[in-house]
Design a protein around this motif. Structure first.
Motif, PDB file in Angstrom:
ATOM      1  N   UNK A   1     -60.653  43.868 -41.930  1.00 51.59           N
ATOM      2  CA  UNK A   1     -59.608  44.117 -41.496  1.00 51.59           C
ATOM      3  C   UNK A   1     -59.018  42.801 -41.101  1.00 51.59           C
ATOM      4  N   UNK A   2     -57.627  43.056 -40.888  1.00 57.47           N
ATOM      5  CA  UNK A   2     -56.730  41.937 -40.827  1.00 57.47           C
ATOM      6  C   UNK A   2     -57.383  41.068 -39.549  1.00 57.47           C
ATOM      7  N   UNK A   3     -57.294  39.779 -39.499  1.00 55.35           N
ATOM      8  CA  UNK A   3     -57.689  38.955 -38.324  1.00 55.35           C
ATOM      9  C   UNK A   3     -59.310  38.398 -38.540  1.00 55.35           C
ATOM     10  N   UNK A   4     -59.968  39.221 -39.248  1.00 53.55           N
ATOM     11  CA  UNK A   4     -61.383  39.034 -39.341  1.00 53.55           C
ATOM     12  C   UNK A   4     -61.387  37.745 -40.371  1.00 53.55           C
ATOM     13  N   UNK A   5     -62.692  37.181 -40.279  1.00 55.17           N
ATOM     14  CA  UNK A   5     -63.187  36.005 -41.123  1.00 55.17           C
ATOM     15  C   UNK A   5     -63.664  36.660 -42.672  1.00 55.17           C
TER      16      UNK A   5
ATOM     17  N   UNK B   1     -50.957  40.771 -58.785  1.00 52.94           N
ATOM     18  CA  UNK B   1     -49.993  41.080 -59.633  1.00 52.94           C
ATOM     19  C   UNK B   1     -48.548  40.203 -59.664  1.00 52.94           C
ATOM     20  N   UNK B   2     -48.231  39.979 -58.611  1.00 57.20           N
ATOM     21  CA  UNK B   2     -47.022  39.316 -58.220  1.00 57.20           C
ATOM     22  C   UNK B   2     -46.981  37.681 -58.840  1.00 57.20           C
ATOM     23  N   UNK B   3     -48.096  37.188 -58.623  1.00 56.83           N
ATOM     24  CA  UNK B   3     -48.192  35.756 -58.939  1.00 56.83           C
ATOM     25  C   UNK B   3     -49.075  35.206 -60.236  1.00 56.83           C
ATOM     26  N   UNK B   4     -49.804  36.297 -60.616  1.00 57.86           N
ATOM     27  CA  UNK B   4     -50.824  35.918 -61.674  1.00 57.86           C
ATOM     28  C   UNK B   4     -51.738  35.115 -61.114  1.00 57.86           C
ATOM     29  N   UNK B   5     -52.226  34.458 -62.148  1.00 54.00           N
ATOM     30  CA  UNK B   5     -53.534  33.556 -61.768  1.00 54.00           C
ATOM     31  C   UNK B   5     -52.973  32.065 -61.293  1.00 54.00           C
ATOM     32  N   UNK B   6     -53.470  31.885 -60.010  1.00 54.78           N
ATOM     33  CA  UNK B   6     -53.049  30.435 -59.522  1.00 54.78           C
ATOM     34  C   UNK B   6     -54.404  29.929 -59.138  1.00 54.78           C
ATOM     35  N   UNK B   7     -54.301  28.602 -59.463  1.00 54.74           N
ATOM     36  CA  UNK B   7     -55.412  27.534 -58.933  1.00 54.74           C
ATOM     37  C   UNK B   7     -55.374  27.630 -57.399  1.00 54.74           C
ATOM     38  N   UNK B   8     -56.484  27.436 -56.717  1.00 59.67           N
ATOM     39  CA  UNK B   8     -56.262  27.455 -55.305  1.00 59.67           C
ATOM     40  C   UNK B   8     -56.809  25.793 -55.093  1.00 59.67           C
ATOM     41  N   UNK B   9     -58.074  25.529 -55.693  1.00 58.55           N
ATOM     42  CA  UNK B   9     -58.848  24.497 -55.479  1.00 58.55           C
ATOM     43  C   UNK B   9     -59.806  23.971 -56.455  1.00 58.55           C
TER      44      UNK B   9
ATOM     45  N   UNK C   1     -51.718  40.120 -46.959  1.00 57.91           N
ATOM     46  CA  UNK C   1     -51.291  39.268 -48.238  1.00 57.91           C
ATOM     47  C   UNK C   1     -52.229  38.723 -48.939  1.00 57.91           C
ATOM     48  N   UNK C   2     -53.498  38.367 -48.105  1.00 58.66           N
ATOM     49  CA  UNK C   2     -54.595  37.823 -48.869  1.00 58.66           C
ATOM     50  C   UNK C   2     -55.225  38.673 -50.217  1.00 58.66           C
ATOM     51  N   UNK C   3     -54.886  40.027 -49.970  1.00 58.70           N
ATOM     52  CA  UNK C   3     -55.539  40.957 -50.830  1.00 58.70           C
ATOM     53  C   UNK C   3     -55.359  40.338 -52.259  1.00 58.70           C
ATOM     54  N   UNK C   4     -56.259  40.444 -53.037  1.00 57.93           N
ATOM     55  CA  UNK C   4     -56.294  39.960 -54.597  1.00 57.93           C
ATOM     56  C   UNK C   4     -57.552  39.917 -54.997  1.00 57.93           C
ATOM     57  N   UNK C   5     -57.843  39.394 -56.314  1.00 60.74           N
ATOM     58  CA  UNK C   5     -58.991  39.054 -56.921  1.00 60.74           C
ATOM     59  C   UNK C   5     -59.190  37.430 -57.023  1.00 60.74           C
ATOM     60  N   UNK C   6     -60.352  37.280 -56.193  1.00 58.41           N
ATOM     61  CA  UNK C   6     -60.853  35.802 -56.258  1.00 58.41           C
ATOM     62  C   UNK C   6     -61.697  35.198 -57.404  1.00 58.41           C
ATOM     63  N   UNK C   7     -61.310  34.332 -58.441  1.00 57.97           N
ATOM     64  CA  UNK C   7     -62.369  34.089 -59.182  1.00 57.97           C
ATOM     65  C   UNK C   7     -62.795  32.608 -58.879  1.00 57.97           C
ATOM     66  N   UNK C   8     -64.142  32.547 -59.130  1.00 53.81           N
ATOM     67  CA  UNK C   8     -64.658  31.085 -59.342  1.00 53.81           C
ATOM     68  C   UNK C   8     -65.055  30.755 -60.965  1.00 53.81           C
ATOM     69  N   UNK C   9     -64.942  29.408 -61.114  1.00 51.45           N
ATOM     70  CA  UNK C   9     -65.343  29.151 -62.596  1.00 51.45           C
ATOM     71  C   UNK C   9     -65.701  27.897 -62.791  1.00 51.45           C
ATOM     72  N   UNK C  10     -66.780  27.662 -63.810  1.00 52.76           N
ATOM     73  CA  UNK C  10     -67.128  26.226 -63.807  1.00 52.76           C
ATOM     74  C   UNK C  10     -67.072  25.732 -65.082  1.00 52.76           C
ATOM     75  N   UNK C  11     -67.142  24.568 -65.224  1.00 54.86           N
ATOM     76  CA  UNK C  11     -67.210  23.843 -66.465  1.00 54.86           C
ATOM     77  C   UNK C  11     -67.656  22.467 -66.456  1.00 54.86           C
ATOM     78  N   UNK C  12     -68.465  22.077 -67.740  1.00 55.76           N
ATOM     79  CA  UNK C  12     -69.027  20.898 -67.992  1.00 55.76           C
ATOM     80  C   UNK C  12     -67.962  20.010 -68.565  1.00 55.76           C
ATOM     81  N   UNK C  13     -67.229  20.111 -69.304  1.00 59.12           N
ATOM     82  CA  UNK C  13     -66.080  19.367 -70.025  1.00 59.12           C
ATOM     83  C   UNK C  13     -64.955  20.428 -70.281  1.00 59.12           C
TER      84      UNK C  13
END
Lengths: 116, 114
Positions: B14-18, B39-47, B85-97
């Motif tokens: 619910x809105x307002x929850x952590x 859908x609107x912004x595609x894949x965006x790097x957060x951090x 508006x935070x509704x989305x799919x959040x991906x984590x990725x990792x890499x060696x190089x």
């Protein structure tokens, strides 16, 4: 800043036929990497193929190959002998070539449907 | 190798929850990335992190978003308070190089904030 453009929102191909997905990019970098990722309905992002900008030879992975035109900043993906399992979103992506690694910048994607 | 593991796979709040999203990278990978897909912004790097240190957090949309990597095998992305508006799919990725092999993505967390 780098930009990646995929001008085909949707594509369709008959099973066993060949299809080419387009990608152009804009950068002032001389050393970089280019990638194609596949995202099937399961939403898993899967690396399909990669290309290093300093290599003139086009990358190939089984039925997948690229046409890398560095001067034109074009990086298209060709899928030969299309299979139903190729149905997915395909994303083109760019990464600067730094020894310390960098972020991927993605295009908006092309939705590919393979028809039986 | 179990790949990059994300949890939960789906989250409705619910809105307002952590909200806390979790990621376990591939062992030995020293780069970890958080992306958001809409859908609107595609894949965006957060951090992204290198050796557990945040390198670029310019994509984090607001102070409501925070990410930590307390050790090489675990990272969290927290949203407090959450908004629809935070509704989305959040991906984590990792890499060696990253340049050499690209990333390995997790299966994503679909977040729905109602």
């Amino acid at each position: 800043a780098q930009t990646v453009t995929q001008s085909q929102p949707e594509m369709s191909v008959q099973e066993a036929e060949t299809v080419t997905l387009s990608c152009t990019y804009d950068t002032s970098e001389s050393n970089y990497y280019l990638f194609w990722y596949k995202q099937p309905p399961s939403r898993q992002m899967i690396l399909v193929i990669r290309q290093e900008a300093y290599k003139q030879q086009n990358a190939t992975e089984n039925r997948f190959s690229v046409n890398f035109q560095k001067a034109a900043k074009s990086f298209s993906l060709k899928i030969s002998d299309s299979q139903l399992g190729d149905t997915a979103m395909y994303f083109c992506a760019f990464m600067r070539g730094k020894s310390s690694g960098d972020k991927l910048t993605f295009g908006t994607g092309t939705r590919l449907a393979v028809r039986p | 190798d179990a790949g990059v593991i994300q949890s939960p796979r789906h989250e409705v709040t619910e809105m307002g929850q952590e909200v806390t999203l979790r990621c376990k990278p591939i062992s030995g990978h020293d780069y970890l990335f958080w992306y958001r897909q809409t859908m609107m912004r595609g894949l965006e790097l957060l951090i992204y992190f290198n050796n557990n240190v945040p390198i670029d957090d310019s994509g984090m949309p607001e102070d409501r978003f925070s990410a930590k990597m307390p050790n090489a095998s675990f990272s969290t992305l927290k949203i407090q308070p959450s908004e629809p508006r935070d509704s989305a799919v959040y991906f984590c990725a990792s890499s060696l190089k990253p340049g050499f092999g690209g990333y390995t993505f997790g299966s994503g967390t679909r977040l729905t904030v109602v």
